[in-house]
Design a protein around this motif. Structure first.
Motif: not given
Lengths: 578, 496
Positions: A525-538
């Protein structure tokens, strides 16, 4: 690439039995293929790949015993033996389906025991020893002495002949030893568990979803402003197969790939201890030049490339890269001309997570004064430089890894995936791909769950609440948060798991069907996801939960196949609430 | 311009294609621009509207890739009622007709940036966001505008792996279609952008003995004129024009040569309705009706893959491949599944929880419920009587209390467990299942090997020259070691 068989390189060989072997044609030696015979290595060196050779009994005037079997002959034999040649195809089909006037031949009369073959085992063994014609004689004899041959249908006769052919024909086909060949070789002939039962299709998917590719030839002036391209983090417990597969995609696996001039000339960032590395080199050639500009080292530095690199994270003190030997790279004694020499970097988990406790990283070899250095015995001085270089290299590579900015993370490991993600994912750039392979689904489904929508929401809410507290509480709160959430779920989006399997077919006129059996074992099985930069503000998520839910239920009743699904939160049509 | 597909850099730049990731499987490709070439009348310049809010491109430009971007307040409603030009440029005296004329004039791309007004600064909206991602062939494949049947990632990843498509290779692709395979193939062979002079005389370079690297390229052929134009536009937009050469051609008749010269292909992918008609051009030596020069690289083996949905097509292709001397012919199909992974929750306490099924999660819970509902029920007296006769009442009461305590404890634990940890993680195949894409036929054409080549090789590597005394190691390493040791011992004994 792979235009001809080079001396001393490893070469794959396909045998008539469909089995494979790895041989190494060393000039002026003999290569053995077991029961299929042996031949002088010189007779295949310099020849192209994918030709089929037959080992003949009688050498020609040059002493050559190998005969190239032409493709026409290969197919002609296969077509005739399979009863599916263009000419006789028609007749066979008539016979097969009983449309003609002739009575349809069936297996009604066939006796299901071995009494039909009149040759005894001893006779066959004796024949094997003396018969010539590269096995053709044996097969002819076997067919001759089969009593019920005339009862066989054309197809079953073809099958019989083919089976015997596979067993006795003294033929072989050299194949380039690349990742594809090695994968199938390890799966079929060697210990499949060693490579985590990786199949070709999984390797293809891993490379594509990981977006692993060559970093290009960005000119220096462009590279100065931006970062070096194509730097990948790899966790590989398949003995180096994943590293090899990624290196193949990046054009740094084969020695004949040549060196990547463009990336190697990109200057190292000056704040890195790379200069020290260079300086030690300068010292070596010209003692006393402490502050001089580091001169270009006379030989290449290992692990020195800045772009198009693989950084391997390993669990033991030394990485297991044993399979790379087939590609001419020995980790313990690397060949300087091999591209991996500069482009493959290795960092242990200890060095990545807590370098100050790593013996190599933290113990800077003490530099003796110039006098002592000059009075040292040459061997001792060399030993010092070796140590110093190793320290500087480790320092450089580890610092670079800890600085992050990687373009992808490829994991094929036995370790708990979440623990790998915890340390490696924060070191990726935004938009980088994360790929993890597992032979079984459970580790990956747990991993997907760690990035579920519910978890993200809870994590972000809790984090925000902690941020609002006093500083003292914040420290404690963040520690608690880390204990509860092993990975930061807001760092990855679109986590998904997939699996793929290839099914082979037999294609012959009138007899086309999928192969009757193939290899089982773990699906992979192969897991895939993408790294993101969550915003500091809500940021509040959009969407009206109640309204959308109604919409979904309608959709489900009308067209259940089109229901959009998100991991962890199957049927909602709202954006994740943050 | 470097392509964001290969070398995205750290931040988004103007005129680059970017992907706006809303959720899994919902990604919008867009070209980032401050000004709106289509002139849709937004005050903020170019705006992309999504179901999760509006995003003026001024908020997306210059951002680190992967950033979470908040939606902005954009007036999407009133622009239809306004005159369609930018109100700032048109003077109040202008009439409606004039503005309409002006709009036509402004539609032409001659308008310079200076002439345009600076877009209004975006104001953050109360809710909504997206993630800004650089494009990859995978995300592009998932979001591209469909022109034809798309070759999806599970297929092309396997095909490219089997075709041994590596940096520096040349791939011929016939049937460019929607461009998904084109992008993936371009990434596979990419090892640098050609400089201007390199692209001019590539063939000369290949013949030069210089150590200069051969740059990977994809030669894409498509017989549909309109699709070729679209593909070309897309290539320029994606910065791939140096890596992919799109040609408008019917390859059945006209083959694969580029301006009469061989592209020196190492790998071929045919996504055509009748691949066997194109095979006559793909030979080592020209055959009748084929190209006058071989389009294949003479110095390497050539790998081919044809992609046909029907078995008959594959059979015909294989039969032709056999006649033309291809070897290692194999047909496969790829079966790919995506898994849906989620928490599944059962339990009587799950009432009102979304996605949960209200059903006893264990026999204990079922019994507990039965007892609770039975308490004071019709059969109570009768049941008690029967129990009295069979078992001591004390035991009975203890079991009841034990059961009630377990139910209460489970409720307490579920109350304390956060919602993300409730239930069990399960996986299942996703609802949309592609059970068949196409049959993939693979084959290899070895290098041509003439008698002259063989003679040359024999001169260099004499056939019968075998120096090693042992033809092959009949003894294992262990055996050899043991023998050596015995020898040494013997010598020592002699010396003594």
């Amino acid at each position: 690439m792979h235009s001809y068989i080079r001396p001393n390189d490893y070469v794959g060989v396909r045998l008539p039995s469909e089995g494979t072997r790895i041989i190494r044609p060393v000039p002026n030696t003999t290569v053995s293929l077991g029961k299929y015979g042996s031949f002088p290595a010189n007779q295949i060196i310099g020849r192209p790949y994918h030709l089929t050779f037959e080992i003949t009994e009688t050498p020609d005037e040059d002493g050559n015993i190998l005969r190239v079997v032409s493709a026409a002959e290969l197919h002609a034999e296969s077509l005739i033996s399979d009863g599916s040649g263009e000419a006789d195809g028609e007749g066979e089909e008539l016979e097969m389906y009983g449309d003609g006037d002739a009575p349809m031949r069936t297996n009604r009369e066939i006796v299901d025991d071995s009494s039909t073959q009149k040759m005894t085992l001893e006779e066959i063994e004796a024949l094997k020893k003396e018969a010539g014609g590269a096995g053709r004689e044996i097969i002819a004899k076997l067919l001759e002495s089969h009593t019920a041959l005339d009862q066989k249908t054309a197809f079953s006769l073809a099958k019989y002949t083919l089976r015997k052919r596979k067993k006795y024909m003294r033929r072989f086909t050299p194949i380039p030893l690349d990742v594809g060949f090695l994968t199938n070789y390890m799966l079929g002939e060697k210990d499949a568990a060693k490579i985590m039962e990786l199949r070709d299709e999984a390797i293809g998917l891993i490379g594509c979803w990981g977006n692993v590719h060559h970093g290009g030839n960005t000119p220096i002036e462009d590279a100065m402003g931006s970062r070096p391209n194509s730097r990948y983090f790899v966790v590989d417990e398949t003995g180096g197969l994943i590293v090899a597969a990624m290196a193949e995609r990046m054009g740094i696996l084969f020695s004949e790939d040549g060196d990547d001039e463009a990336t190697s000339t990109v200057p190292e960032p000056s704040q890195h201890p790379a200069n020290e590395d260079g300086q030690t080199e300068a010292d070596q050639t010209e003692p006393g030049a402490e502050d001089s500009v580091p001169s270009r080292s006379p030989h290449q530095q290992p692990m020195s490339a800045s772009g198009n690199t693989i950084t391997l994270l390993h669990a033991h003190t030394r990485p297991n890269l044993s399979l790379l030997k087939y590609f001419g790279f020995d980790y313990d004694n690397p060949d300087e001309s091999h591209p991996l020499f500069k482009h493959l970097k290795t960092v242990s988990w200890l060095q990545l997570v807590d370098p100050s406790t790593d013996p190599i990283y933290s113990n800077e070899p003490e530099e003796p004064s110039q006098e002592t250095l000059s009075t040292m015995k040459a061997s001792k001085r060399n030993a010092f430089y070796r140590k110093r270089n190793r320290w500087a290299r480790t320092r450089n590579v580890v610092d670079e890894a800890r600085a992050g900015g990687f373009d992808g993370l490829i994991v094929a490991s036995l370790m708990e995936p979440a623990t790998i993600m915890k340390y490696a994912v924060p070191l990726l750039t935004g938009s980088a791909s994360v790929v993890a392979f597992s032979p079984t689904v459970e580790p990956l489904s747990e991993l997907v769950d760690l990035y579920s929508t519910h978890r993200k929401t809870a994590f972000i809410t809790q984090k925000r609440q902690i941020r609002e507290q006093d500083e003292e509480d914040q420290v404690q709160g963040l520690a608690e948060l880390e204990a509860e959430f092993i990975v930061d779920p807001s760092l990855l989006v679109a986590a998904s798991v997939q699996t793929s399997r290839v099914r082979s077919w037999q294609v012959l006129p009138g007899r086309t069907h999928p192969l009757m059996s193939s290899r089982g074992g773990p699906e992979g099985y192969i897991f895939h996801a993408i790294r993101v930069l969550p915003a500091q503000d809500h940021i509040q998520a959009a969407g009206n939960q109640s309204r959308k839910r109604r919409k979904v239920s309608q959709k489900e009743t009308t067209a259940p196949a089109t229901t959009a699904t998100d991991s962890g939160d199957a049927n909602t049509d709202i954006q994740m609430r943050l | 311009m470097p392509s964001p597909f290969f070398t995205p850099g750290t931040r988004s730049q103007a005129d680059q294609v970017a992907l706006l990731h809303l959720r899994r499987d919902q990604t919008i490709p867009t070209v980032l621009q401050i000004h709106d070439d289509k002139n849709l009348g937004y005050d903020e310049g170019k705006v992309t509207n999504t179901r999760f809010g509006s995003f003026p491109h001024s908020t997306l430009l210059g951002q680190p890739w992967g950033s979470q971007i908040a939606a902005s307040k954009v007036d999407t409603g009133s622009r239809g009622r306004r005159p369609p030009t930018q109100t700032q440029t048109s003077t109040p005296t202008e009439t409606q007709t004039q503005t309409q004329l002006k709009r036509k004039a402004e539609d032409s791309p001659t308008v310079t940036d200076d002439a345009r007004p600076t877009p209004k600064a975006a104001v953050a909206a109360a809710s909504g966001y997206l993630h800004l991602l650089y494009p990859t062939p995978e995300s592009w494949t998932a979001s591209l505008p469909h022109r034809t049947q798309v070759v999806y990632t599970p297929d092309y990843s396997y095909i490219l792996h089997r075709l041994r498509a590596r940096p520096g290779c040349t791939i011929l692709e016939a049937g460019a279609g929607s461009g998904s395979f084109t992008h993936a193939a371009a990434r596979a062979v990419f090892n640098g952008y050609p400089s201007s002079e390199e692209s001019l005389d590539e063939d000369q370079q290949q013949q030069q003995p210089s150590k200069k690297r051969r740059l990977g390229k994809v030669c894409s052929f498509e017989f549909h004129a309109q699709r070729v134009e679209r593909v070309r536009d897309e290539l320029v937009q994606h910065g791939l024009q140096g890596v992919v050469h799109a040609t408008h051609r019917d390859v059945y008749g006209d083959g694969f040569l580029l301006d009469g010269a061989s592209p020196h292909a190492n790998a071929i992918f045919l996504d055509l309705p009748a691949p066997w008609l194109a095979l006559k051009h793909l030979t080592r030596r020209p055959v009748e009706g084929g190209n006058p020069v071989s389009p294949l690289d003479p110095s390497t083996p050539v790998y081919i893959c044809t992609f046909s949905p029907c078995l008959e097509q594959a059979q015909k292709t294989i039969s032709t491949l056999r006649q033309l001397g291809w070897v290692a012919i194999e047909m496969v199909e790829v079966q790919h599944r995506r898994l849906e992974i989620r928490r599944e929750r059962y339990g009587l306490d799950a009432r009102g929880v979304r996605g949960a099924v209200v059903f006893p999660k264990s026999v204990d819970e079922a019994i507990g419920k039965l007892r609770a509902s039975d308490r004071g029920g019709r059969f109570r007296n009768h049941k008690d009587d029967s129990i009295d006769t069979e078992t001591p009442p004390a035991v009975n009461t203890t079991t009841i209390t034990a059961n009630t305590t377990t139910t209460t404890t489970t409720t307490i634990t579920t109350q304390n467990t956060p919602v993300y940890n409730l239930g069990r993680v399960v996986h299942r195949t996703e609802a949309d299942l592609k059970t068949h894409t196409s049959y993939l036929v693979f084959a290899v054409l070895p290098r041509e090997w003439s008698e002259a080549d063989e003679a040359k090789c024999r001169a260099k590597w004499p056939s019968s020259c075998v120096v090693d005394s042992k033809p092959f190691p009949a003894k294992s390493k262990k055996q050899l070691k043991r023998e050596e040791k015995a020898k040494r011992d013997e010598e020592r004994r002699k010396n003594e």
